[in-house]
Design an enzyme around this catalytic site. Structure first.
Site, PDB file in Angstrom:
ATOM      1  N   ASP A 298      -9.562  -0.044  -6.407  1.00 27.74           N
ATOM      2  CA  ASP A 298      -8.253   0.444  -5.995  1.00 27.74           C
ATOM      3  C   ASP A 298      -8.074   1.817  -6.659  1.00 27.74           C
ATOM      4  O   ASP A 298      -8.802   2.173  -7.590  1.00 27.74           O
ATOM      5  CB  ASP A 298      -7.127  -0.538  -6.369  1.00 27.74           C
ATOM      6  CG  ASP A 298      -5.854  -0.277  -5.558  1.00 27.74           C
ATOM      7  OD1 ASP A 298      -5.726   0.825  -4.959  1.00 27.74           O
ATOM      8  OD2 ASP A 298      -4.967  -1.162  -5.515  1.00 27.74           O
TER       9      ASP A 298
HETATM   10  C1  BGC Z   1      -2.832   0.588  -3.321  1.00 28.95           C
HETATM   11  C2  BGC Z   1      -3.874   0.261  -2.277  1.00 28.95           C
HETATM   12  C3  BGC Z   1      -4.079   1.453  -1.380  1.00 28.95           C
HETATM   13  C4  BGC Z   1      -4.470   2.653  -2.223  1.00 28.95           C
HETATM   14  C5  BGC Z   1      -4.719   3.907  -1.416  1.00 28.95           C
HETATM   15  C6  BGC Z   1      -3.124   1.885  -4.033  1.00 28.95           C
HETATM   16  O1  BGC Z   1      -2.034   2.266  -4.806  1.00 28.95           O
HETATM   17  O2  BGC Z   1      -2.737  -0.473  -4.242  1.00 28.95           O
HETATM   18  O3  BGC Z   1      -3.474  -0.847  -1.529  1.00 28.95           O
HETATM   19  O4  BGC Z   1      -5.051   1.165  -0.410  1.00 28.95           O
HETATM   20  O5  BGC Z   1      -3.425   2.922  -3.143  1.00 28.95           O
HETATM   21  O6  BGC Z   1      -3.557   4.403  -0.903  1.00 28.95           O
END
Ligand code: BGC
Length: 881
Positions: A298
């Site tokens: 993530d």
């Molecule tokens: C989120 C993810 C997301 C990623 C990219 C993160 O803060 O937890 O779900 O895909 O950002 O935007």
């Protein structure tokens, strides 16, 4: 030999093991506390499993990936694994490119309900509303249409679907991104969505792995921003049985469906970060579940370099340590790590193989992928190819309209995912004489449908949660607009009052004779980086927003035909007013996306069949048991969230607690929803199938393959003199050819073996996991042991859909009263017509996870099944032999 401890069935296994060494040596500067004996502990599991050339569904992709990866240099392989940095290119995640072979950097884009930070895209119903349809084909269609939109924009990897959080706590901020609080149902919805997305030629991402059940403290930095003095992310502490039977279950289905990517989560699990937890990535996902695709972090969830590689991470996103730091745990460090032996060369090969195999598996062709024709960072046509560095101005947005006719699906899916909780004859509406629509939630946001960044507000009708799992609305049909259109068609009188505080005006309207009052109210939540009205991602309570409860009580105190419509991310407390006889109907319209008004009109007027609730509506917040941890409880160390409830969340908890205390009976149970007709359930038939006894998988894997040779001369990896570096862009090149200086590490030169946990560098053949052996686990887990059928007869007067559900008791001590193990949305059953409901129970469905043998076992306890229309209305039952 693979070193793999058992995750203790108890929460708090003591630990002093090699795994602790990783945390001490590989941190991001600060030294995390070693696991104390009273904190949950995650055992080491090494080496990281490499791809299996024979894995079901992956053979061809493997061969294509092998042909491609074999041509790559070490730098090119590193480029595939490491993002170029936050906002360094046009998508939310971008890998490095391999121009020599015609591969542009891969474009990774959110998210679970369609395309984020784009334009001329659709805004689909959110996961929980799609879930409420209980329809496999709508899930599959939704996935395929989202995949088609992604492909049309040049996106290679769509960052969804989600089943983490699954909804342990009803207040969990991102619960709505997933489909259901039930793992069996979530698993099927994930699998259908993944197949849909990938059939459209785009890699799907199952996220967030794992036990990512709350927003509070998911990242230390974010928590500090809210004034909390914590230095480490929250640890979700859970036992092995709960992991397998609840949280990991949908991921196992995702792997079996062939998902190309999995995203590891921000939180720690048993005090080891999600993106460096070897037990969960190496041990469960890749070894036991047989996952052949790649694991990406993530965004900023990576907290170490070599340790994350050894623990099974394959892609660093967005590539920099923290946004725009210009530094990376991988990039140049991964290049150096492979050359100096801290990262096994076969591990880098495996990362590259996994990424390229996923690419080929969904039908992509190197050099023939669509151009990226949008930019996440501007809606102007002209922008920068490298926005953070403001480099290379060009046309970045081409306004390509990818919506097709997807609005039809969206309208249908949101209607079919609307749940009727109460109906005293008020519905369906039929040319009512006078309709009064009351409440902000029926109207538009004064700032426009996209007026709040990443939908971080609750103004106007609520049609999307907030955070990264959002998209820009192409338009938003409000309930007010759609209901008015219908009223005009029917020649009904129509008035709406769209401010909750206009009480005098509301009273003037709803006190008139003949009025049908439809009151709209909502409750919102989202991702932790945005806080709305004191709800820092997670909801702070289960009440309606903007005085919604008061509005409902006021209207229903004077209007004897008050219909309540709720747009919410999950359960809200209806306890105070649901029994009021003036409230003639209660409808949960979920979080419906762009066609909101049309979908609710279709349900209120009986043009579509409604859905069933994918979660329980309790009387009190406390009755749910598990809750979000809102305050740090471990000094400034990682807050500890102990999942002491085990598998007892939502209906399993209500069933358990009701047995002890009837006051815990929910208002509306999981699986409940009224329909336009009545149905009789009969003829339960159980057919036992002959299958071979279960054999744990045996044998050995191949030894870790290596593709191509890499020079060990650091001079070969220096930054090329003919490239002008872009600011804060993450490259695979070294700045200096002295390893010691390059590593910036006093301890450089120590034996890698001291640095890493035992087994991390071992590329020899490994014993196969007894519960594994194929994508989705041991093949025999999917043997069908029973076929159950029942007859569903429409005994009413309307043609409509019915959603028969099958529940199972595993029997034995400490097991839930029952768990969902079958369902089907049977469409359009005519009055008097009978249809057959059919469910197949696999070995996995009947098994419990055995923490001792580390395998699935069908216990000797008697097994009972029930079939009915909800988790508490189960007229048919039988015992399985
Ligand atoms: C989120 C993810 C997301 C990623 C990219 C993160 O803060 O937890 O779900 O895909 O950002 O935007």
């Amino acid at each position: 030999m693979r070193t793999s401890g058992l995750v203790a069935a108890a929460l708090c296994a003591a630990s002093t093991s090699s795994a602790a060494a990783i945390y001490e040596r590989q941190g991001n500067g600060s030294i995390p506390q070693p696991p104390a004996s009273d904190l949950a502990y995650s055992p080491p599991d090494y080496p990281s499993p490499w791809m299996d050339p024979e894995a079901n569904g992956w053979q061809q992709a493997y061969a294509q990936a092998q042909a491609f990866v074999s041509q790559l240099t070490l730098l090119e392989k590193v480029n595939l694994t490491t993002g170029v940095g936050w906002m360094s290119e046009r998508c939310v995640g971008n890998t490095g490119s391999i121009p020599r072979l015609g591969l542009r950097g891969l474009c990774l884009q959110d998210g679970p309900l369609g395309l984020r930070l784009s334009d001329y895209n659709s805004a689909f119903p959110v996961g929980i509303t799609a879930g409420a349809t209980w329809s496999r084909h709508l899930w599959n269609d939704r996935g395929r249409l989202m995949g088609t939109e992604a492909k049309g924009k040049g996106i290679d990897v769509l960052l969804g679907p989600a089943s983490g959080p699954i909804g342990r706590a009803p207040t969990g901020g991102r619960n709505w991104e997933g489909f259901s609080v039930d793992p069996y149902m979530a698993g099927i919805a994930m699998a259908e969505t993944i197949k849909g997305i990938q059939d459209a030629g785009v890699i799907a991402t199952a996220k967030h792995y794992i036990a990512n059940e709350q927003e509070h403290f998911r990242q230390a930095g974010e928590a500090q921003g809210y004034g909390f003095d914590v230095d480490e992310s929250l640890s979700s502490n859970l036992d092995d049985k709960t992991l397998h039977e609840l949280y990991a279950w949908p991921f196992q289905d995702s792997v079996r469906a062939g998902v190309g990517a999995v995203m590891c989560s921000y939180n720690q699990i048993n005090n080891s970060y999600g993106c460096q937890n070897s037990k969960l990535m190496n041990g469960i996902l890749k070894d036991e579940f047989g996952f052949q695709g790649f694991i990406m972090s993530d965004w900023q969830a990576q907290h170490a370099g070599a340790a994350t590689a050894a623990a099974g991470l394959d892609m660093s996103m967005p590539g920099d340590t923290v946004f725009n730091s210009g530094r990376s745990y991988w990039g140049a460090n991964l290049t150096l790590g492979v050359v100096n032996g801290t990262v096994a060369p076969w591990r880098l090969d495996d990362m590259a193989m996994r990424i390229m195999a996923a690419f080929f598996k969904v039908g992509r062709v190197v050099g023939e992928t669509e151009d990226i024709n949008f930019s996440s960072w501007t809606r102007d046509s002209i922008g920068f190819i490298q926005p953070h560095a403001s480099e290379n101005p060009a046309q970045v947005n081409f306004q390509v309209d990818v919506r097709g006719n997807h609005a039809h699906h969206i309208r249908e899916s949101a209607a079919k995912g609307t749940v009727i909780l109460k109906n005293e004859g008020a519905l369906p509406l039929n040319k009512p004489k006078f309709i009064a629509v009351i409440g902000e939630d029926a109207g538009s946001n004064p700032a426009g449908p996209n007026g709040c960044n990443d939908r971080g507000c609750a103004a106007g009708t609520y049609a999307m949660g907030w955070g990264s799992g959002t998209s820009q609305f192409p338009y938003l049909v409000t309930p007010d607009a759609a209901l008015q259109r219908q009223a005009l068609e029917d020649n009904s009188r129509y008035e709406s009052v769209l401010q909750n505080n206009q009480w005098a005006a509301v009273q003037g309207v709803v006190s008139q004779p003949n009025v049908t009052a439809i009151v709209f109210a909502n409750a919102a939540s989202g991702e932790g980086y945005i806080s709305v009205d004191g709800n820092a991602g997670d909801r702070k309570n289960l009440t309606l927003w903007n005085s919604g409860d008061e509005l409902i009580k006021n209207v229903s105190s004077i209007c004897s035909n008050t219909i309540v419509v709720i747009h919410s991310v999950g359960p809200v407390l209806l306890t105070d007013w649901y029994e009021n006889p003036n409230i003639t109907a209660i409808v949960w319209a979920g979080v419906p996306g762009q066609e909101s008004g049309n979908s609710i009109t279709d349900i209120l007027y009986g043009k579509r069949s409604p859905g069933r609730s994918p979660f329980t509506w309790g009387r009190t917040r406390e009755s749910y048991g598990a809750d979000v941890l809102y305050e740090p409880n471990n000094g400034n160390g990682a807050p500890q969230s102990d999942f002491t409830e085990g598998v007892f969340i939502d209906y399993r908890e209500f069933d358990r607690a009701t047995a002890e205390n009837p006051e815990n009976t929910p208002l509306f149970e999981f699986g409940f929803g009224l329909s336009w007709s009545t149905f009789e359930y009969s003829n339960l038939n159980v057919e036992k199938r002959q299958v071979r006894p279960y054999n744990p998988t045996t044998g050995q894997t191949i030894a870790a393959p290596s593709f191509g040779n890499a020079s060990t001369d650091l001079d070969d990896y220096l930054f090329p003199s003919n490239i002008r570096p872009i600011r804060n862009f993450i490259y695979p090149y070294l700045n200096v050819s002295s390893a010691e200086d390059a590593s910036d590490d006093d301890s450089y030169g120590e034996e890698a073996a001291d640095f890493l946990p035992p087994g991390a560098l071992d590329g020899s053949a490994q014993p196969k996991n007894p519960a594994g052996g194929a994508p989705g686990g041991n093949r025999q887990l999917w043997d069908i042991l029973y076929t159950i059928t029942a007859t569903i007869t429409n005994t009413g007067s309307a043609t409509t859909d019915e959603v028969p559900q099958l529940y199972l008791s595993h029997g034995g001590e400490g097991e839930p009263v029952r768990v969902l193990r079958g369902f089907e949305r049977i469409e359009r059953i005519a009055p008097g017509e009978s249809k057959t409901f059919r469910a197949e129970l696999t070995r996995r469905d009947l098994s419990n996870w055995d923490t001792v043998s580390q395998n699935w076992v069908i216990t000797d306890a008697p097994k009972t099944i029930w079939v009915g229309s909800s988790s508490r209305n189960l007229p048919l039952t039988a015992t399985l032999e």
